[in-house]
Design an enzyme around this catalytic site. Structure first.
Site, PDB file in Angstrom:
ATOM      1  N   ASN A 142       0.869  -1.179   0.000  1.00 27.61           N
ATOM      2  CA  ASN A 142       0.000   0.000   0.000  1.00 27.61           C
ATOM      3  C   ASN A 142       0.907   1.230   0.000  1.00 27.61           C
ATOM      4  O   ASN A 142       1.320   1.706   1.046  1.00 27.61           O
ATOM      5  CB  ASN A 142      -0.896  -0.032   1.242  1.00 27.61           C
ATOM      6  CG  ASN A 142      -1.823   1.163   1.344  1.00 27.61           C
ATOM      7  OD1 ASN A 142      -1.745   2.105   0.556  1.00 27.61           O
ATOM      8  ND2 ASN A 142      -2.698   1.140   2.333  1.00 27.61           N
ATOM      9  N   THR A 233      -3.387  -6.161   1.347  1.00 28.64           N
ATOM     10  CA  THR A 233      -2.375  -5.119   1.500  1.00 28.64           C
ATOM     11  C   THR A 233      -2.385  -4.612   2.938  1.00 28.64           C
ATOM     12  O   THR A 233      -3.295  -4.923   3.720  1.00 28.64           O
ATOM     13  CB  THR A 233      -2.625  -3.957   0.519  1.00 28.64           C
ATOM     14  OG1 THR A 233      -1.461  -3.129   0.451  1.00 28.64           O
ATOM     15  CG2 THR A 233      -3.823  -3.102   0.927  1.00 28.64           C
ATOM     16  N   CYS A 234      -1.362  -3.836   3.294  1.00 31.34           N
ATOM     17  CA  CYS A 234      -1.314  -3.240   4.632  1.00 31.34           C
ATOM     18  C   CYS A 234      -2.352  -2.125   4.752  1.00 31.34           C
ATOM     19  O   CYS A 234      -2.738  -1.500   3.770  1.00 31.34           O
ATOM     20  CB  CYS A 234       0.071  -2.679   4.916  1.00 31.34           C
ATOM     21  SG  CYS A 234       1.347  -3.942   5.125  1.00 31.34           S
ATOM     22  N   SER A 235      -2.782  -1.886   5.987  1.00 28.51           N
ATOM     23  CA  SER A 235      -3.672  -0.768   6.264  1.00 28.51           C
ATOM     24  C   SER A 235      -3.176  -0.111   7.547  1.00 28.51           C
ATOM     25  O   SER A 235      -2.325  -0.662   8.250  1.00 28.51           O
ATOM     26  CB  SER A 235      -5.119  -1.255   6.403  1.00 28.51           C
ATOM     27  OG  SER A 235      -6.029  -0.190   6.256  1.00 28.51           O
TER      28      SER A 235
END
Length: 251
Positions: A142, A233-235
Site C-alpha cells: 500500500n 495489503t497493509c492498512s
C-alpha cells in the site's frame, strides 16, 4: 562555540541524509511507474479490450486464449516467474503478477529482480499459477504514491464498492472475471489466506465468514463450488492491520 559547530554539523548531515532518502524514494517511484507503463505497452492491456468482454459469458472467452499466451511471451522473457496479469477497472491497478517459492522476496524486489520498496504484485507461493485453487491469494504494498495495491483501499468507500465490482485476472492461458463480494480491515492474525479445506462445508463456512466481515453488503450468491481471489495489503487503522478484498469467479 565548539559545541554549536558540532551540533550544526550533525544537523547538516541529518538534513543531507534525509534529503537523499526522499529523493531516492521519488526516483524509485518514477522508475517504478515508467517500468509498469512499458510492461503495459508490451502486454497491450488497453481499456477497450476488457470493456469488449465485460458482458461475455465465461465459457465464451476461449477465443482469446491463443492471443493471451502470445501476450505473455515478452513479459516472460523479462521474468519467467510471471504467472498472470491483474486489472481492476476504476483503479490504477494494471500489473503483472509474479510468484516464487516464498512470500518474502517480492516484498522487496520488483519484477526485474531489483531491490525496491514497492516490491511487486505477487501470488502466494502455495497457490497453483492457473488461479484454479479454492482461494487464490495476491499481495501488494500500500504505497503512499498510489502505486501497487494502494488503490484496492478505494473499496473502503461504499459508493466505489457498489459501482466497481469487476476484477480481471489473466493467467498464462486464459482470462478470468471475478465479482467483488467483500472488503474489510482486519488484524493480520485473521486467517483469510487459507488455501486448503477439510470439506465442502468447511469451505462454505469460510467464504460466508468473509462475506459477513465485509464493511459493505452486497447480494452475491456463494456456493461450495465457487473459486475466490483474495487481494491483501497493509492498512493503517491500527498496528499490523490489513485491508482485504475478496471476489468470486464469475460462473
Amino acid at each position: 562555540m565548539k559545541g554549536r559547530r558540532i551540533l550544526l554539523f550533525i544537523c547538516t548531515v541529518v538534513f543531507i541524509y534525509s534529503s537523499m532518502n526522499i529523493l531516492a524514494y521519488f526516483y524509485e517511484g518514477y522508475r517504478n511507474k515508467k517500468m509498469h507503463q512499458e510492461l503495459g505497452e508490451l502486454f497491450h492491456t488497453q481499456e477497450g479490450q476488457y470493456e469488449k468482454v465485460s458482458g461475455v459469458e465465461q465459457e465464451d472467452l476461449s477465443w482469446d486464449e491463443t492471443n493471451i499466451a502470445e501476450k505473455f511471451i515478452p513479459i516472460l522473457e523479462i521474468n519467467p516467474e510471471v504467472v498472470g496479469w491483474l486489472i481492476i477497472p476504476g483503479t490504477t491497478i494494471d500489473y503483472p503478477v509474479v510468484q516464487t517459492d516464498d512470500n518474502e522476496y517480492y516484498l522487496s524486489h520488483d519484477i526485474n529482480g531489483k531491490e525496491s520498496k514497492r516490491g511487486a504484485i505477487f501470488m502466494d507461493y502455495r497457490n497453483i499459477p492457473s488461479g484454479d485453487d479454492k482461494n487464490t491469494i495476491l499481495y501488494g504494498h500500500n504505497m503512499r504514491d498510489g502505486s501497487m495495491f494502494k488503490d484496492i483501499t478505494k473499496f473502503k468507500d461504499k459508493n466505489f464498492f457498489e459501482e466497481n465490482t469487476t476484477i480481471w485476472f489473466y493467467t498464462l492461458d486464459k482470462l478470468t472475471q471475478w465479482e467483488v463480494f467483500s472488503a474489510y480491515v482486519t488484524e493480520a492474525g485473521f486467517n483469510y489466506v487459507r488455501k486448503d479445506f477439510q470439506s465442502d462445508e468447511d469451505y462454505l463456512d469460510f467464504i460466508n465468514t468473509l462475506k459477513d466481515k465485509s464493511m459493505h453488503k452486497i447480494e452475491v450468491d456463494l456456493n461450495k463450488d465457487d473459486k475466490i481471489i483474495t487481494l491483501s495489503t497493509c492498512s493503517y487503522e491500527f498496528d499490523d492491520a490489513r485491508f482485504v478484498v475478496h471476489a468470486r469467479r464469475v460462473r
